[in-house]
Scaffold this motif. Structure first.
Motif, short mmCIF file in Angstrom:
data_model
loop_
_atom_site.label_atom_id
_atom_site.label_comp_id
_atom_site.label_asym_id
_atom_site.label_seq_id
_atom_site.Cartn_x
_atom_site.Cartn_y
_atom_site.Cartn_z
N THR A 186 12.60 48.18 3.76
CA THR A 186 11.22 47.60 3.56
C THR A 186 10.50 46.21 3.45
OG1 THR A 186 13.05 46.28 2.38
CG2 THR A 186 13.59 48.35 1.57
N VAL A 187 9.94 46.28 2.68
CA VAL A 187 8.78 44.66 2.25
C VAL A 187 9.19 43.93 1.06
CG1 VAL A 187 6.35 44.01 2.38
CG2 VAL A 187 6.94 46.09 3.59
N GLN A 188 8.77 42.65 1.54
CA GLN A 188 9.18 41.61 0.72
C GLN A 188 7.84 40.71 1.25
OE1 GLN A 188 12.49 39.38 0.73
NE2 GLN A 188 13.53 41.00 -0.09
N PHE A 189 7.29 39.61 -0.04
CA PHE A 189 6.18 38.49 0.18
C PHE A 189 7.04 37.56 0.22
CE2 PHE A 189 4.61 42.56 -1.42
CZ PHE A 189 3.71 43.23 -0.79
N HIS A 190 6.37 36.85 1.04
CA HIS A 190 6.26 35.47 1.34
C HIS A 190 5.42 33.87 1.62
CE1 HIS A 190 10.74 36.18 3.26
NE2 HIS A 190 10.61 36.94 1.84
N TRP A 191 5.32 33.18 1.23
CA TRP A 191 4.85 32.43 1.95
C TRP A 191 4.82 30.92 2.59
CZ3 TRP A 191 5.07 26.56 0.94
CH2 TRP A 191 2.94 26.30 1.61
N ALA A 355 8.95 24.93 4.38
CA ALA A 355 8.59 25.61 5.22
C ALA A 355 7.81 27.33 4.71
CB ALA A 355 9.37 26.00 6.23
N ARG A 356 8.36 27.52 3.95
CA ARG A 356 8.46 28.78 3.04
C ARG A 356 8.69 29.20 2.15
NH1 ARG A 356 12.13 31.36 6.67
NH2 ARG A 356 13.93 32.32 5.55
N PHE A 357 8.17 29.73 0.80
CA PHE A 357 8.57 30.00 -0.13
C PHE A 357 8.45 31.72 -0.44
CE2 PHE A 357 7.35 31.80 -4.40
CZ PHE A 357 8.12 30.87 -5.15
N GLU A 358 9.35 32.04 -0.42
CA GLU A 358 9.98 33.76 -1.09
C GLU A 358 9.72 33.93 -1.98
OE1 GLU A 358 13.63 34.91 0.75
OE2 GLU A 358 13.02 33.71 2.52
N GLY A 359 9.06 35.43 -2.39
CA GLY A 359 8.76 35.28 -4.07
C GLY A 359 9.40 36.59 -4.20
N GLY A 360 11.51 36.70 -3.68
CA GLY A 360 11.48 37.50 -4.14
C GLY A 360 11.26 38.87 -4.01
N ALA A 361 11.47 40.74 -4.79
CA ALA A 361 11.30 41.79 -4.31
C ALA A 361 9.75 42.37 -4.90
CB ALA A 361 12.36 42.26 -4.35
N ALA A 368 -2.32 37.68 -3.52
CA ALA A 368 -3.68 37.03 -3.79
C ALA A 368 -2.91 35.83 -3.90
CB ALA A 368 -4.29 37.62 -5.18
N ARG A 369 -1.95 35.28 -3.67
CA ARG A 369 -1.51 34.19 -4.54
C ARG A 369 -1.14 33.79 -2.72
NH1 ARG A 369 -2.07 37.63 -8.40
NH2 ARG A 369 -3.26 36.73 -9.65
N ALA A 370 -1.15 34.43 -1.27
CA ALA A 370 -0.77 34.21 0.10
C ALA A 370 0.06 34.40 0.48
CB ALA A 370 -1.56 32.69 0.24
N LEU A 371 0.96 34.54 -0.26
CA LEU A 371 2.37 34.96 -0.34
C LEU A 371 2.25 36.66 0.59
CD1 LEU A 371 2.80 33.95 -2.57
CD2 LEU A 371 5.03 34.48 -2.76
N LEU A 372 1.93 37.22 1.95
CA LEU A 372 2.09 37.76 3.23
C LEU A 372 3.44 38.33 3.30
CD1 LEU A 372 -0.07 35.39 4.71
CD2 LEU A 372 -0.21 36.94 3.46
N PRO A 373 2.93 39.71 3.47
CA PRO A 373 4.28 40.98 4.31
C PRO A 373 4.87 40.56 4.76
CG PRO A 373 1.91 42.05 4.36
CD PRO A 373 1.93 40.78 3.64
N VAL A 374 6.56 40.78 4.74
CA VAL A 374 7.17 40.39 5.31
C VAL A 374 8.47 41.60 5.60
CG1 VAL A 374 9.24 38.83 6.49
CG2 VAL A 374 7.14 38.30 5.23
#
Length: 423
Positions: A186-191, A355-361, A368-374
């Protein structure tokens, strides 16, 4: 329940060299294992998050948030050598698929249509928490392998339909794959912070494309123009009144969407009592006749306690990770959610060397807030051979779709340099 498993190690030329007798015990309560034993095992794992700490799992259990009554029947599957705990995991027997964030409703429906029961099933996860990390806690590779094999054997013995290891780290994924479990992505979005750290929020914005930078500044300005300011509190500086207000907001947000909240007030009280250093609260306030009135909150989890900035270039220090978890508001203000859940936490992360901010599922809007796909990975075992074959074919097609989706997202990076998609 207690069983034994002997593992024979091969010596030179494949000749049997030595045998290790492991004991597998399945416990039905956190009280049957000490916090020290569990946490000492957890701290040895890569990607150990606060959501796998003994205190967190015990709070879910004892507060009534994740119990048999809510469809989360806990079992601790443990592997021992003598009196030494070698491996362990938290397994839940479930009669539904809520609170998992790896969606298998279609699988359950297919089982039902063919008259085959899908529930109960077994899930190795942090309940209600889609945070990737350690799931199979083990001292070494052999113990981890024994644990995976014990999980499958126990599920077969209990006649459960399936086993699902959710949001596992790469070490656990590899062990599951070696044991024949199917992998699902699956894909999440992390900064992610710069290697040498952003100087401040403006420095971070400077890394973004002009249109995204402009949009963020406009959104932040709307909240400021509405007269909203923020304060933050970490650890024991979060007062009982703050926790009460947070829960009022959290509960209201769930109820507005027609659902009762997963987590009880007692759960958060246990967090305040047993692991306060892992929590950071942001409170949005509006000034009314000289008095600041709270109107919204967001609660962030932190991997380790921190009261000062960390040098990101010092590789000897475990990098700090922040996790966006819960939010709620008592009134609607345009862009308040973005400010409370993204911009305030990111500003704090930059100031404290996180180092990292995880924005959840889920949530492409996070890009658009610079949380990129992981890409995140879970592992699955199904007892029914025909359904296992069908799911394996489905996962091959879905996996190809996920790969294409990641490629598409890479072309839409909000950053000036478009090579930031992580795998």
């Amino acid at each position: 329940m207690e069983t034994k498993k002997t593992v024979v190690a091969a010596g030179q030329n494949g000749v049997e060299d030595s045998a290790t007798d492991y004991v597998i015990r399945v416990l039905d309560s956190p009280l049957q294992l000490s916090a020290e034993a569990w946490n000492s095992l957890l701290t040895q794992q890569p990607d150990a998050s606060p959501f796998m700490r003994y205190e967190y799992l015990a709070a879910l259990h004892h507060s009534g948030s994740a119990t048999s009554a809510t469809g989360w029947k806990l079992r601790l599957v443990t592997v021992w050598l003598g009196d030494v705990l070698q491996a362990a995991c938290a397994l839940y027997i479930k009669d539904h698929s809520y609170g998992e964030y790896v969606f298998d409703w279609a699988w359950a429906n297919a089982y039902q249509q063919h008259g085959v029961p899908y529930y109960p099933k077994a899930v190795v996860a942090a309940p209600f928490t889609p945070v990737p990390g350690a799931r199979l806690l083990a001292r070494d590779a052999e113990s981890r392998t024994v644990l995976v094999q014990a999980l499958v054997a126990w599920c077969e013995q209990e006649e459960l339909s399936s086993l699902h290891v959710l949001f596992a780290n790469p070490v656990d994924v590899a062990a599951c794959a070696d044991a024949g479990l199917m992998l699902r992505h699956t894909v999440q979005f992390h900064w992610t912070n710069k290697v040498d750290g952003y100087c401040d929020f403006d420095d971070f914005l400077a890394s973004m494309a002009q249109d995204k930078r402009k949009k963020i500044r406009q959104e932040r300005r709307k909240v400021a123009d509405a007269g909203i300011t923020f304060r933050s509190a970490q650890g024991r500086a979060i007062t009982p009144q703050d926790w009460d207000f947070f829960y009022r907001c959290y509960e209201r947000t769930y109820l507005e969407h027609g659902n009762a909240p997963y987590l009880s007030r007692d759960f958060f009280q246990r967090m305040a009592d047993t692991m306060p250093e892992h929590w950071l609260l942001f409170v949005a306030e509006r000034e009314v006749q000289g008095v600041k009135i709270p109107i919204a909150t967001s609660l962030i989890a932190i991997s380790e306690d921190t009261t000062c900035a960390i040098d990101l270039k010092d590789t000897s220090i475990q990098p700090l990770v922040a996790y966006g978890r819960y939010w709620g508001a008592l009134e609607r203000v345009d862009c308040l959610h973005f400010e409370a859940c993204y911009y305030q936490p990111l500003q704090w992360c930059i100031a404290h060397g996180v180092a990292r901010f995880e924005g959840g599922a889920q949530g492409e809007h996070k890009m658009a807030r610079a949380l990129l796909p992981v890409k995140t990975t879970s592992a699955h075992w199904l007892a029914h051979p025909a359904f296992a074959d069908a799911v394996e074919r489905f996962l091959e097609r879905e996996g190809a779709g996920i790969a294409g989706y990641m490629d598409d997202l890479a072309q839409r990076s909000p950053l000036k340099i478009t090579s930031h998609v992580q795998t």
